[in-house]
Design a protein around this motif. Structure first.
Motif, short mmCIF file in Angstrom:
data_model
loop_
_atom_site.label_atom_id
_atom_site.label_comp_id
_atom_site.label_asym_id
_atom_site.label_seq_id
_atom_site.Cartn_x
_atom_site.Cartn_y
_atom_site.Cartn_z
N VAL A 144 0.84 -1.32 -0.09
CA VAL A 144 -0.06 -0.05 -0.03
C VAL A 144 0.75 1.17 -0.05
CG1 VAL A 144 -1.70 1.32 1.16
CG2 VAL A 144 -1.94 -1.09 1.20
N ALA A 145 1.95 1.16 0.81
CA ALA A 145 3.08 2.35 0.90
C ALA A 145 3.28 2.61 -0.39
CB ALA A 145 3.94 2.24 1.94
N ALA A 146 3.85 1.57 -1.04
CA ALA A 146 4.61 1.57 -2.37
C ALA A 146 3.74 2.43 -3.48
CB ALA A 146 5.14 0.43 -2.89
N CYS A 147 2.22 1.77 -3.38
CA CYS A 147 1.55 2.18 -4.45
C CYS A 147 1.01 3.63 -4.37
CB CYS A 147 0.13 1.44 -4.15
SG CYS A 147 -1.29 1.93 -5.12
N VAL A 148 1.03 4.15 -3.05
CA VAL A 148 0.87 5.60 -2.77
C VAL A 148 2.19 6.71 -3.12
CG1 VAL A 148 0.31 7.47 -0.91
CG2 VAL A 148 -0.86 5.10 -0.73
N VAL A 149 3.21 6.09 -2.60
CA VAL A 149 4.53 6.76 -2.84
C VAL A 149 4.71 6.74 -4.60
CG1 VAL A 149 7.03 6.51 -3.10
CG2 VAL A 149 5.68 6.22 -0.95
N ILE A 150 4.40 5.59 -5.22
CA ILE A 150 4.45 5.71 -6.91
C ILE A 150 3.44 6.65 -7.38
CG2 ILE A 150 4.13 4.41 -8.85
CD1 ILE A 150 5.48 1.88 -6.99
N MET A 151 2.16 6.69 -7.07
CA MET A 151 1.15 7.36 -7.51
C MET A 151 1.61 8.98 -7.57
SD MET A 151 -1.70 9.32 -7.26
CE MET A 151 -2.48 9.08 -5.66
N LEU A 152 2.02 9.45 -6.43
CA LEU A 152 2.60 10.75 -6.08
C LEU A 152 3.63 11.10 -6.74
CD1 LEU A 152 1.79 10.80 -1.86
CD2 LEU A 152 0.30 11.87 -4.02
N ALA A 153 4.44 10.25 -6.83
CA ALA A 153 5.75 10.55 -7.63
C ALA A 153 5.56 10.85 -9.26
CB ALA A 153 6.80 9.32 -7.45
N LEU A 154 4.60 9.95 -9.71
CA LEU A 154 4.04 9.88 -11.09
C LEU A 154 3.76 11.23 -11.40
CD1 LEU A 154 3.06 6.33 -12.12
CD2 LEU A 154 4.91 7.72 -12.92
N THR A 155 2.47 11.55 -10.30
CA THR A 155 1.74 12.88 -10.53
C THR A 155 2.89 13.88 -10.77
OG1 THR A 155 -0.05 11.93 -9.39
CG2 THR A 155 -0.09 14.13 -9.62
#
Length: 291
Positions: A144-155
């Motif tokens: 879950v943490a990886a998903c949130v970090v990746i989504m924010l980083a891509l945004t």
């Protein structure tokens, strides 16, 4: 507490789907093509990590970084050899090519690593912590943490960096982007590189949560992640995350309370209903084309 435990499992599984769906949605958003070989890049990343940790005794973090590097190179090679020559071809030709690349990767894995199922060692351990009767595994937390970090980083990447702005320009109008001096081919290759690196992360997290690995490991999760991307609104980064998490929750609850055998059918039935009500997906935008 059973409902909460299932909710956590659903969010964890959905986060894996979301990471895979981010790769789909980036490629579609910029290159306007569906890379159905994406699910098999997941499998390659998992195999690289498996052998790096098992055969070469590398630290799990190093093994994950190696898997990301291999998948990044693989994604760029696939784009250059299979998709770049079809840039102006009909979408059906690109779709058939993508399916061909998928089968090529599966059968290559079959020849290299055989068909026997391998037990994948979790990269974050098998422990868990409890809050009363609620049990949260380390894998679920990291996923879950990886998903949130990746989504924010891509945004952040797509909205604030030069390459990200070039990707958005290519997504809007490739011809106009070329006239403004943007290297469209390089931009599309970068998109494939990022998507394939994310596929490696997703493959490692998927096999850590469900510790089996075989040449067809990425096929069904790849299709479900594509479903998640469409569900959330393909081309939308937040939509891919939302679609993935909702899909994971629906699947886990369907298995727990309806039928394990029918869970996949229920997932796709929900997608059909959503597309009938809102064809562009939950966060997708309806684009009108001039003819």
């Amino acid at each position: 507490m059973g409902i909460l435990n299932n909710l956590i499992k659903g969010i964890s599984l959905g986060s894996i789907y979301a990471i895979i769906a981010l790769g789909y949605t980036m490629v579609y958003g910029i290159a306007k093509m569906l890379n159905f070989a994406h699910g098999d890049v997941i499998m390659v990343g998992a195999y690289v990590c498996f052998f790096a940790m098992g055969q070469y005794k590398l630290h799990p973090i190093v093994a994950v970084l190696l898997a990301m590097a291999v998948c990044t190179v693989l994604g760029v090679i696939i784009e250059r050899l299979a998709y770049k020559p079809l840039r102006a071809a009909p979408s059906l030709a690109v779709l058939i090519t993508a399916i061909g690349v998928s089968y090529f990767l599966q059968n290559s894995a079959l020849l290299l690593w055989k068909s026997d199922t391998k037990i994948f060692p979790s990269v974050v351990g098998t422990g868990s912590f409890k809050i009363g009767e609620l049990s949260i595994t380390h894998v679920a937390l990291v996923t879950v943490a990886a998903c949130v970090v990746i989504m924010l980083a891509l945004t952040f990447f797509t909205s604030r960096t030069k390459m990200g702005k070039a990707m958005r320009a290519c997504s809007e109008d490739k011809g106009a982007a070329m006239l403004m001096g943007i290297d469209v081919n390089r931009t599309i290759s970068m998109t494939f590189a990022i998507g394939s690196a994310l596929a490696a992360v997703a493959g490692v997290l998927l096999c850590s949560a469900y510790p089996t690995l075989m040449p067809t490991t990425g096929s069904l999760p790849g299709i479900k992640a594509f479903t998640a991307a469409v569900f959330g609104g393909i081309g939308s980064i937040p939509g891919a995350m939302l679609g993935g998490i909702l899909l994971g929750i629906i699947e886990i609850f369907a298995k727990a309370y309806i039928s394990t055998a029918l869970s996949d059918a229920i997932v796709f039935a929900v997608l059909i209903i959503v597309l009938l009500v809102k064809p562009s997906g939950l966060l997708g935008k309806t684009i009108r084309e001039k003819v």
